[in-house]
Design an enzyme around this catalytic site. Sequence first.
Site, short mmCIF file in Angstrom:
data_model
loop_
_atom_site.label_atom_id
_atom_site.label_comp_id
_atom_site.label_asym_id
_atom_site.label_seq_id
_atom_site.Cartn_x
_atom_site.Cartn_y
_atom_site.Cartn_z
N HIS A 166 72.66 19.45 -51.94
CA HIS A 166 72.69 18.79 -50.37
C HIS A 166 73.01 17.29 -50.40
O HIS A 166 73.47 16.78 -49.45
CB HIS A 166 71.24 18.99 -49.80
CG HIS A 166 71.42 19.06 -48.24
ND1 HIS A 166 71.91 18.10 -47.46
CD2 HIS A 166 70.44 19.80 -47.20
CE1 HIS A 166 71.64 18.43 -46.25
NE2 HIS A 166 71.01 19.67 -46.26
N ASP A 172 88.66 32.12 -41.73
CA ASP A 172 89.40 33.31 -42.08
C ASP A 172 90.40 32.91 -43.24
O ASP A 172 91.31 32.37 -43.06
CB ASP A 172 90.20 33.62 -40.81
CG ASP A 172 91.16 34.69 -40.94
OD1 ASP A 172 91.15 35.28 -41.87
OD2 ASP A 172 91.63 34.98 -40.02
#
Length: 448
Positions: A167, A391
């Site tokens: 993180h 995508d």
Amino acid sequence: MITLLETCRIPPPPSSAAAELQLPLTFFDIVWIHFQPIRRLLFYEYSGSESHFLETLVPNLKQSLSLTLKHYLPLAGNLLYPLNTDHQKPLLRYISGDSVSLKIAVSGGNFDELVGNHPRDADQFYDFVPEIPPATEDSEYKIVPVFALQATLFPGRGICIGFSNLHSLGDARSIVGFMHAWASMCKQSKASESLPIFDKSAIHDPLRIHDTFWKAVKKIPFNSSYSFPLPTNKVRATYTLRQSDIEKLKDSVLAKKPDLGHVSSFVVTASYIWTTLLKSSAHDHIQDRNIPEYFVFSVDIRERMNPSVPTNYFGNCLCAGITEIEHERLVGEEGIAVSAEFMSELIRNRMNNKDEVLKGAENWMDGSRNKVWARAVGVSGSPKFDLCSADFGWGNARKLEVVSIDGQRCSISLCKSNDSEGGLEIGLSMPKERMDAFAAVFADGLKS
């Protein structure tokens, strides 16, 4: 169940990469330095064969990843944690030759079971999660990789792209931006239009909050062994609030709290899930009905900073919103409305106010929040950052699983719904008995 075919290292293109890039950690980054990695899985439907996957898709994934890393060098680099914390501070560093670990695997698992919404054994998902490679050490630093990837084929059914990151490398906006850039390069052989900015001077720190945080952080022993929390003894399930459900919740809240005027989809969803979690955990045998409960959510404050931070800044730029309400009020008839009122006012008066959003930030790590984490419900993810629309050439993802919530006492994931236009998906990971109790209260609450 799973066969690991290859573990490779993918560097940026040698001709285009800088020889070295060093980035100091800001106070937004250093807060996360002792946290476990964020682990996410994207499941895509794909009917191709194993040979097509290995001969066509995998080479394309590798090449496009390398080309994308040209613009995201820190992901191929490491976190450097000083052995002498009195004289040095941690930093992110990329040097020529650094690379990202990519695993290629094939699974005989049940793809349709994994992408379902019903409760499923949480342990099985770790087959598809890449581990952060082991840390190394030189004379001055522990050297810790910050990012790892895995692509797993389910022959004839689908592909899972798993990714793990520290993180302290970056927040959701940053990591989602990288995943979209990689997907765009894979599908269209071109970089995304908005390239990242890594200039840490974009984060203004006139109060030297970084120094205050580092004094607190360096007192905690640094552990770079990021093992999976197995066995989890939990199940994972996904719950959907359709747009009609959300509008119904909004109407109910505004009927009880008309002075609010407006309530967001996030607020009513968070309030509904929070109160449902508390109502369904009656077995906790709360002795003090006035004990405070906490709901913690992160807000991207790039545009709320003064001066504002560029939207394409890569790193962490988050502020925690903490809602504190007595248990008795949350489990009562007006619990959702009470929660929605508190959250809405917190967002309006603090999160959306440039003069207030970082007020008292120098005290974030003074220990005063320890009582919060003991009873907090946290949320990972945001509908604003749509990972499922990344995508790679196989269409949008069928399902997102935020595996890292398994390791939290009580945490939920939140994203756009793929099955319901305008709806939201909430991911939970809990022991089976508790999940069954939650499911019953969740369904019952939508009927009333």
